[in-house]
Design an enzyme around this catalytic site. Structure first.
Site, mmCIF file in Angstrom:
data_model
loop_
_atom_site.group_PDB
_atom_site.id
_atom_site.type_symbol
_atom_site.label_atom_id
_atom_site.label_comp_id
_atom_site.label_asym_id
_atom_site.label_seq_id
_atom_site.Cartn_x
_atom_site.Cartn_y
_atom_site.Cartn_z
ATOM 1 N N ARG A 398 0.836 -1.204 0.000
ATOM 2 C CA ARG A 398 0.000 0.000 0.000
ATOM 3 C C ARG A 398 0.866 1.248 0.000
ATOM 4 O O ARG A 398 0.585 2.207 -0.713
ATOM 5 C CB ARG A 398 -0.954 0.030 1.200
ATOM 6 N N CYS A 399 1.928 1.243 0.796
ATOM 7 C CA CYS A 399 2.822 2.401 0.862
ATOM 8 C C CYS A 399 3.450 2.703 -0.497
ATOM 9 O O CYS A 399 3.694 3.859 -0.835
ATOM 10 C CB CYS A 399 3.938 2.162 1.876
#
Length: 409
Positions: A398-399
Site C-alpha cells: 500500500r505504501c
C-alpha cells in the site's frame, strides 16, 4: 470503462484501474550508513534485487488489468514541452534542496540543464554528489568545513513510497506537507504534475496543499467509503491538518459526510494509520492490534446551517468503530493471528500494509507467511511478491502505490 475524471478513488477496495509507482533507482545506492537514519531508512537495500522485486510488484498489477504509471515519467512529460516551466522547476528544486549560494546554484543549474529531462529527473531523485559537479570549486568556509560530506544534494529514497506525498480522495487529492525535512522535496513533483501535466491540469481539485503549515501524509489517509474518510493523527500527521481537509471536503460538498480522526501511538512501528490497519474486502480488515486495545477517535461532521465542524470523541475497539460507521459487522484479521512474537515481526515487515486491487484480492509481501495464510483461510485471494530488499524501507504494497482510478463499488 472510461472515467470522466482523471482521479476517481471513493474506496480502498474498488477494482484498481490505474496506479502511480516509483521504480527504485540510484538513490538507494547513494544511501550510506552515516545518513540512512536521517533519510528514514533502517538498512540499505540492494538495488539490483530491489528493482527485481519492484518489477514483480508492477507485473502483478499489470497482470490484473491495472495501468501502471511511474512518477518519473509523469514529471518528465510535464516538463518536456515548456522550457519556462522546466527552468522554474529546476530553480525550485535547488532552492528546496537547501542550496543558497549563488555559485553552487549556478553549477547545479548547468548540471541539470545539460541532460535530457528523463535523466535530469533520475539524477534529482538519486542525489548529487561532489563527483557529479567536478568543475565546481569553492573556497568558502562552509564548503571547506563540509568538504568530507560526499553529497551536495541528498538522495530521495523515500519516493519509493508514492502513497505519502499525495493521496487521491474522490475526484481530487491532497498534496501533502511532509513531516520530515528529508521528504519535503517529494511533493514538488506532485505540485508540477497536477498543475501542468496535460491530463491533470485544471481537472483535479486540491483538498490540501504542500504550502500548509501543518503536516499530513498519505499513509494516514484511508477512503473507507463514499461517505467516510479515515485520517490518522500520528507521528507524521497533525490534528490541525485533519480539520483542514475535513473543512475543504465538507464545503465543496463532496460525498464524504464523516471524517474519522484516529489517534494512534506516535512511534515508528505505527508510523501511519495504514501500518495499523488496511481494508481488504467490504467487511474485512487486516490489523496489528491487541484484542483489548481501544482507539480514541474523533468523528468530524458538518453543520450546514452554521458552517461549523462538529467533533465527537469516542473510545472503542477498532471493529466496533468501523462496524458502526460502515453499517456492517466487521472482521479483523490480525498479523500472524495476534501471536506476540510472529505478529510483531510481521508487523515490522508490513504484514498489515496490504494493497487491495479488488474486493477480496490483495497484494502482500511473501515474507509475512503466517498472516498470508490467515488471509487465504478467510477466502481472500492473495498475490505474494518478493520483498527481501523492498521491506528494508519499512513500507508495504500500500505504501508503494498511489491509486489514481478505482472502480466505484
Amino acid at each position: 470503462m472510461q472515467y470522466l475524471k482523471p482521479i476517481n478513488v471513493f474506496s480502498e477496495i474498488g477494482r484498481l484501474k490505474k496506479v502511480l509507482l516509483h521504480r527504485p533507482g540510484k538513490e538507494l545506492e547513494n544511501l550510506t550508513p552515516s545518513i540512512m537514519k536521517r533519510l528514514l531508512f533502517d538498512d540499505i537495500p540492494y538495488l539490483h534485487v530491489a528493482i527485481q522485486e519492484h518489477d514483480s510488484f508492477a507485473d502483478t498489477l499489470r497482470g490484473n488489468g491495472v495501468e501502471v504509471v511511474y512518477i518519473e515519467d509523469l514529471i518528465s512529460e510535464t516538463l518536456s514541452n515548456d522550457d519556462s516551466i522546466k527552468e522554474q522547476f529546476i530553480s525550485q528544486f535547488i532552492l528546496e534542496a537547501g542550496i543558497r549560494t549563488e555559485n553552487k546554484t549556478r553549477a547545479l543549474k548547468d548540471y541539470f540543464c545539460n541532460m535530457s529531462v528523463n535523466d535530469m529527473i533520475s539524477n534529482m531523485i538519486a542525489g548529487v554528489t561532489r563527483d557529479d559537479l567536478k568543475n565546481y570549486k569553492s573556497d568558502s568556509l562552509n564548503s571547506l568545513v563540509n568538504s568530507e560530506y560526499p553529497l551536495i544534494i541528498d538522495p530521495m529514497p523515500n519516493i519509493l513510497f508514492t502513497r505519502d506525498p499525495f493521496a487521491s480522495i474522490g475526484h481530487g487529492l491532497t498534496i501533502n506537507r511532509m513531516s520530515t525535512k528529508t521528504r519535503h522535496r517529494e511533493t514538488i513533483f506532485a505540485e508540477y504534475i497536477f498543475k501542468y501535466h496535460p491530463i491533470y491540469k485544471d481537472n483535479v481539485p486540491i483538498w490540501y496543499n504542500r504550502d500548509e503549515d501543518t503536516t499530513l501524509e498519505g499513509g494516514d489517509e484511508l477512503v473507507l467509503s463514499r461517505d467516510v474518510l479515515a485520517i490518522g493523527v500520528s507521528e507524521r500527521t497533525e490534528s490541525e491538518s485533519v480539520e483542514k481537509v475535513a473543512r475543504k471536503l465538507f464545503e465543496q460538498k463532496i460525498s464524504f459526510n464523516t471524517i474519522l480522526a484516529f489517534q494512534i501511538p506516535q512511534s515508528r512501528a505505527y508510523m501511519h494509520l495504514d501500518t495499523v490497519f488496511t481494508q481488504i474486502d467490504h467487511t474485512t480488515f487486516t490489523s496489528f492490534i491487541s484484542d483489548d486495545m481501544k482507539f480514541t477517535i474523533y468523528a468530524l461532521t458538518y453543520d450546514v446551517s452554521s458552517g461549523s465542524i462538529k467533533v465527537k470523541s469516542e473510545k472503542a475497539k477498532l471493529e466496533d468503530i468501523l462496524g458502526f460507521y460502515l453499517g456492517c459487522k466487521v472482521n479483523i484479521i490480525k498479523c500472524a493471528g495476534g501471536d506476540l512474537i510472529h505478529g510483531a515481526r510481521e508487523q515490522w515487515n508490513d504484514g498489515a500494509n496490504t494493497l487491495a486491487i479488488a474486493p477480496g484480492e490483495v497484494i502482500v509481501y511473501s515474507r509475512n507467511h503466517m498472516t498470508n495464510k490467515l488471509l487465504e483461510e478467510f477466502g481472500i485471494k492473495v498475490y505474494q511478491i518478493p520483498s527481501s530488499e523492498l521491506s528494508r524501507g519499512r513500507g508495504g504494497p500500500r505504501c508503494m502505490s498511489m491509486p489514481l482510478i478505482r472502480e466505484d463499488i
